[in-house]
Design an enzyme around this catalytic site. Sequence first.
Site, mmCIF file in Angstrom:
data_model
loop_
_atom_site.group_PDB
_atom_site.id
_atom_site.type_symbol
_atom_site.label_atom_id
_atom_site.label_comp_id
_atom_site.label_asym_id
_atom_site.label_seq_id
_atom_site.Cartn_x
_atom_site.Cartn_y
_atom_site.Cartn_z
ATOM 1 N N GLU A 317 0.828 -1.218 0.000
ATOM 2 C CA GLU A 317 0.000 0.000 0.000
ATOM 3 C C GLU A 317 0.857 1.260 0.000
ATOM 4 O OE1 GLU A 317 -2.710 -0.322 3.285
ATOM 5 O OE2 GLU A 317 -3.405 -2.303 2.701
ATOM 6 N N CYS A 413 -10.863 1.786 7.194
ATOM 7 C CA CYS A 413 -10.396 3.124 7.553
ATOM 8 C C CYS A 413 -10.913 4.189 6.597
ATOM 9 C CB CYS A 413 -8.868 3.150 7.599
ATOM 10 S SG CYS A 413 -8.061 2.519 6.128
ATOM 11 N N CYS A 414 -11.107 3.852 5.327
ATOM 12 C CA CYS A 414 -11.446 4.879 4.338
ATOM 13 C C CYS A 414 -12.853 5.461 4.487
ATOM 14 C CB CYS A 414 -11.245 4.330 2.929
ATOM 15 S SG CYS A 414 -9.507 3.968 2.544
#
Length: 648
Positions: A317, A413-414
């Site tokens: 990522e 989380c997004c």
Amino acid sequence: MDWKSLHSLPLKNIRIDDSYWNRYIRLVPEKIIPYQWEVLNDRVADAAPSYCLQNFKIAAGEASGERKGAVFQDSDVGKWLEAVAYSLESTPNEKLEKIADDVIALIGRAQCADGYINTYFTIKEGGRRWKNLTMGHELYTAGHLIEAAVAYYNATRKDAFLKIMCRFADLICKEFGPAEGQRHGCPGHEEIELALIKLYRVTGEQRYLDTAKYFVDTRGQKPNYFLQEIGQKDFHEVYDERKFFFPEYSQSDQPVREQTHAEGHAVRAVYLYCAMADLAGEYQDAELLESCQRLWNDMVNRQMYITGSIGSCANYEGFTVDYDLPNDTNYSETCASIGLALFGLRMSRVTGEASYLDTVERALYNTVRAGISQEGDRYFYVNPLEVWPENCLPHSAKEHVKPVRQKWFDVACCPTNVARTLTSLGQYIYSVSNNDLYLNLFVGNQTEVKLNGTPVELQLACDFPVSGQMTLTVAAEQETEFTLRMRVPAYAKNYSLRVNGQIQAVKIEKGFAVLKRKWKKDTIAISFDMEAKFVSANPQVRADAGRIALVRGPETFCLEEADNGKNLSAVFVNRKTALMTAYDAKLCGGVNVIHFEGERLNEEDWDADTLYSAKEPVYQPVMLKAVPYACWGNRQSGEMLVWMHAKD
């Protein structure tokens, strides 16, 4: 250098009324926050379970069962509460505030006697606190809860949550530091640093700022803390990162003041850089600011996508090497673009430079907006620039790419990060000092601010980015002198200013048009052109060699199968073709689209069983329609393409 002490206005002073952003912001209290509340309670069918609130109930002794979800799952509650706080600051809502108060009380009941809060280590690993900073995410999770507490205090002036998190922060300050008997480590996933700085600013407690500085300064020192920790015989994995952990992954291969290359996990990196920029400003640390500038320039000039996304490698990522920007296998996490925008905003405030805001705007108008559906209940975690849905296969190199937005994620989380970004959009619009007001973003709003000790009301009316014509109205209680600084974007052509109808000589300083005068009741007409144009990438960007992309203002455009048919890779475009911009009121609440001529490789004379041939390719003329990248995937599942083949 000329250190700036710029800051945001309280969100309660800013009322956004913008034809472009209203469609998202109005969704927050109506749809986004309620939907996410249902998810956090595991009440959305077919969505990945959250377990968040159940975990807190178990930690508080109010429910039985196994603690589930990722080790950092508590952070989703933190970001949701932060979004609620920003929403309440802008628009009071008694019902929502009551829900938030109940969640805060639950967090308080789950707090250990010494102030510690973390459902994973409280329930599952009670004897292993602080023994896995590399992968345990304890400090990361604490950071998001602290940010939420600061936001909630600012919004409501209720201090229960702030007191809860101050107790935890005090424990962290006691545990970590340079003194004998303290732990000489730092978080594997950065976030606590910028949170402690926020806590310092609201409480004035110096220990919070000192601990944030310690975490930043100790990072990357030798011997490497994380490698030592992993090497211990009793090291126990709590999150499966060891398979690809290396010092660069956590930005710990060098001290931060020596780093020259943005590297490792992209979200970790930009959260660290945010704290570095804050600390540079607080301590007027020129060396630290110089490091921020180096890392910013490396990231933006060699490792950022045209959509304002970062992180090209799906495996970890993160960043790889300069100019490695694949379009169909990239990661480009929504959270990373949010972090990039936060970093750019801080850099603009410390330096007074407008150029950082061009990138902030690019990230917000493209990747961040693409991260959520027009209905507010579907999300992208990964943001590719080219999608062929049929080959986004499980167990393949593209299994991380989702051709449609998802209800939720195992690692979520997004969605909550998007929610807190939309509710805090006001922080980006203005920056202010005693006698200077900076207009950063062109978002319609009504705002109150004190300048030179005088209350001033501002109103910005615009339909940006549909057009670059806008009006800023200034109404001061009494005539007072201050300076207006209005950003001049790099893409703006024919920029002009009129005050009360009179054309002004435009003086530009650090990318801002400057008007210093005595104000009472005045109107500033701002005008600039934004032309649609094709752009090329640096030839070293191998994925984009021989290709062109279409931009207008801050927006990047893309082709979708819904408008242009399948196999978009067979489309070729002459960069000199005429571009026709038109407003489409029905698409995504009303946006500009761009029509132009292109050519498509003829597929009809190919036999399905012929894979290769020496025959001359045949092209057929086609009319193409490009839509803003942020809009893609809102109509139907299908192909999407940003970088088109050039045929000059």
